[in-house]
Design a protein around this motif. Structure first.
Motif, PDB file in Angstrom:
ATOM      1  N   UNK A  13       0.840  -1.204   0.000  1.00 37.79           N
ATOM      2  CA  UNK A  13       0.000   0.000   0.000  1.00 37.79           C
ATOM      3  C   UNK A  13       0.872   1.250   0.000  1.00 37.79           C
ATOM      4  N   UNK A  14       1.880   1.272   0.865  1.00 37.44           N
ATOM      5  CA  UNK A  14       2.769   2.439   0.916  1.00 37.44           C
ATOM      6  C   UNK A  14       3.465   2.658  -0.425  1.00 37.44           C
ATOM      7  N   UNK A  15       3.882   1.581  -1.063  1.00 35.35           N
ATOM      8  CA  UNK A  15       4.560   1.706  -2.360  1.00 35.35           C
ATOM      9  C   UNK A  15       3.596   2.177  -3.438  1.00 35.35           C
ATOM     10  N   UNK A  16       2.394   1.631  -3.459  1.00 39.29           N
ATOM     11  CA  UNK A  16       1.422   1.973  -4.500  1.00 39.29           C
ATOM     12  C   UNK A  16       0.937   3.404  -4.369  1.00 39.29           C
ATOM     13  N   UNK A  17       0.779   3.889  -3.153  1.00 38.42           N
ATOM     14  CA  UNK A  17       0.211   5.216  -2.915  1.00 38.42           C
ATOM     15  C   UNK A  17       1.196   6.147  -2.224  1.00 38.42           C
ATOM     16  N   UNK A  51       3.897  -8.606  -1.581  1.00 43.35           N
ATOM     17  CA  UNK A  51       2.583  -8.335  -2.181  1.00 43.35           C
ATOM     18  C   UNK A  51       2.809  -7.384  -3.347  1.00 43.35           C
ATOM     19  N   UNK A  52       2.533  -7.857  -4.550  1.00 40.68           N
ATOM     20  CA  UNK A  52       2.735  -7.040  -5.746  1.00 40.68           C
ATOM     21  C   UNK A  52       1.543  -6.131  -5.993  1.00 40.68           C
ATOM     22  N   UNK A  53       0.334  -6.624  -5.704  1.00 37.66           N
ATOM     23  CA  UNK A  53      -0.899  -5.863  -5.921  1.00 37.66           C
ATOM     24  C   UNK A  53      -1.921  -6.323  -4.890  1.00 37.66           C
ATOM     25  N   UNK A  54      -2.974  -5.531  -4.737  1.00 44.01           N
ATOM     26  CA  UNK A  54      -3.965  -5.839  -3.710  1.00 44.01           C
ATOM     27  C   UNK A  54      -5.311  -5.252  -4.079  1.00 44.01           C
ATOM     28  N   UNK A  55      -6.351  -5.793  -3.476  1.00 50.53           N
ATOM     29  CA  UNK A  55      -7.703  -5.249  -3.606  1.00 50.53           C
ATOM     30  C   UNK A  55      -8.482  -5.621  -2.352  1.00 50.53           C
ATOM     31  N   UNK A  56      -9.071  -4.625  -1.735  1.00 51.95           N
ATOM     32  CA  UNK A  56      -9.940  -4.832  -0.581  1.00 51.95           C
ATOM     33  C   UNK A  56     -11.353  -4.440  -0.985  1.00 51.95           C
ATOM     34  N   UNK A  72      -4.501  -1.468  -5.631  1.00 53.07           N
ATOM     35  CA  UNK A  72      -3.274  -0.830  -6.097  1.00 53.07           C
ATOM     36  C   UNK A  72      -2.211  -1.847  -6.444  1.00 53.07           C
ATOM     37  N   UNK A  73      -1.134  -1.343  -7.022  1.00 53.28           N
ATOM     38  CA  UNK A  73      -0.006  -2.174  -7.431  1.00 53.28           C
ATOM     39  C   UNK A  73       1.291  -1.470  -7.054  1.00 53.28           C
ATOM     40  N   UNK A  74       2.221  -2.216  -6.498  1.00 51.66           N
ATOM     41  CA  UNK A  74       3.545  -1.673  -6.202  1.00 51.66           C
ATOM     42  C   UNK A  74       4.230  -1.313  -7.524  1.00 51.66           C
ATOM     43  N   UNK A  75       4.984  -0.213  -7.568  1.00 49.36           N
ATOM     44  CA  UNK A  75       5.538   0.285  -8.825  1.00 49.36           C
ATOM     45  C   UNK A  75       6.301  -0.749  -9.658  1.00 49.36           C
ATOM     46  N   UNK A  80       1.054  -5.412 -15.481  1.00 40.64           N
ATOM     47  CA  UNK A  80       1.071  -6.868 -15.644  1.00 40.64           C
ATOM     48  C   UNK A  80      -0.290  -7.490 -15.366  1.00 40.64           C
ATOM     49  N   UNK A  81      -1.292  -6.678 -15.064  1.00 39.61           N
ATOM     50  CA  UNK A  81      -2.625  -7.185 -14.794  1.00 39.61           C
ATOM     51  C   UNK A  81      -2.820  -7.723 -13.390  1.00 39.61           C
ATOM     52  N   UNK A  82      -1.902  -7.418 -12.481  1.00 40.05           N
ATOM     53  CA  UNK A  82      -1.982  -7.990 -11.134  1.00 40.05           C
ATOM     54  C   UNK A  82      -3.079  -7.349 -10.288  1.00 40.05           C
ATOM     55  N   UNK A  83      -3.249  -6.033 -10.377  1.00 42.06           N
ATOM     56  CA  UNK A  83      -4.356  -5.401  -9.646  1.00 42.06           C
ATOM     57  C   UNK A  83      -5.681  -5.903 -10.206  1.00 42.06           C
ATOM     58  N   UNK A  84      -5.749  -6.064 -11.498  1.00 45.03           N
ATOM     59  CA  UNK A  84      -6.967  -6.587 -12.125  1.00 45.03           C
ATOM     60  C   UNK A  84      -7.272  -7.987 -11.589  1.00 45.03           C
TER      61      UNK A  84
END
Length: 137
Positions: A13-17, A51-56, A72-75, A80-84
């Motif tokens: 989360x910190x990396x994505x945002x 954790x490369x990507x996440x969704x809550x 979100x997704x870490x930079x 790569x479609x991971x958040x999707x």
């Protein structure tokens, strides 16, 4: 998501945002908040175990509605479609838990186009737009 996943979820989360105030302690507080459900909190794991990507997804059982907040997704893992994938898994879990509709409220202006592309790829369509007003003092 389990308690053991919190450090890597908070780091993602910190990396994505970036900058973000999310810490392990604050994410534990999220997990204790009503109506948090661990079965609706998903991560896409990188080969190194981070954790490369996440969704809550938050579920409103009374209205049978799910809300994505956040995804979100870490930079180093973007495009790569991971958040999707994380969103699809979380939304499927929400559907199995009773949701019949889902909403998300991304920033949708031209300066911030990535979330809109993600949510459109998931089948979301625009139904409302929020405007921010600011007053100089």
């Amino acid at each position: 998501m389990g308690d053991a996943d919190v450090p890597r979820r908070a780091a993602a989360h910190r990396a994505a945002f970036h900058p973000s105030r999310v810490t392990e302690e604050s994410y534990h507080a999220v997990r204790r908040a009503w109506p948090y459900r661990p079965d609706l909190d998903w991560i896409a794991e990188a080969p190194d175990g981070s954790a490369a990507a996440f969704c809550l997804v938050w579920l409103d059982e009374a209205n049978r509605a799910a809300r994505i907040e956040p995804a979100g997704t870490a930079p180093g893992h973007r495009r790569r479609g991971l958040a999707r994938a994380a969103c699809l898994a979380a939304l499927d879990a929400a559907r199995r838990a009773g949701a019949r509709q889902a909403v998300v409220s991304p920033r949708g202006d031209d300066a911030y186009p990535v979330p809109v592309r993600l949510y459109r790829s998931l089948g979301f369509r625009e139904c409302a737009r929020s405007l921010a007003y600011r007053r100089s003092v």
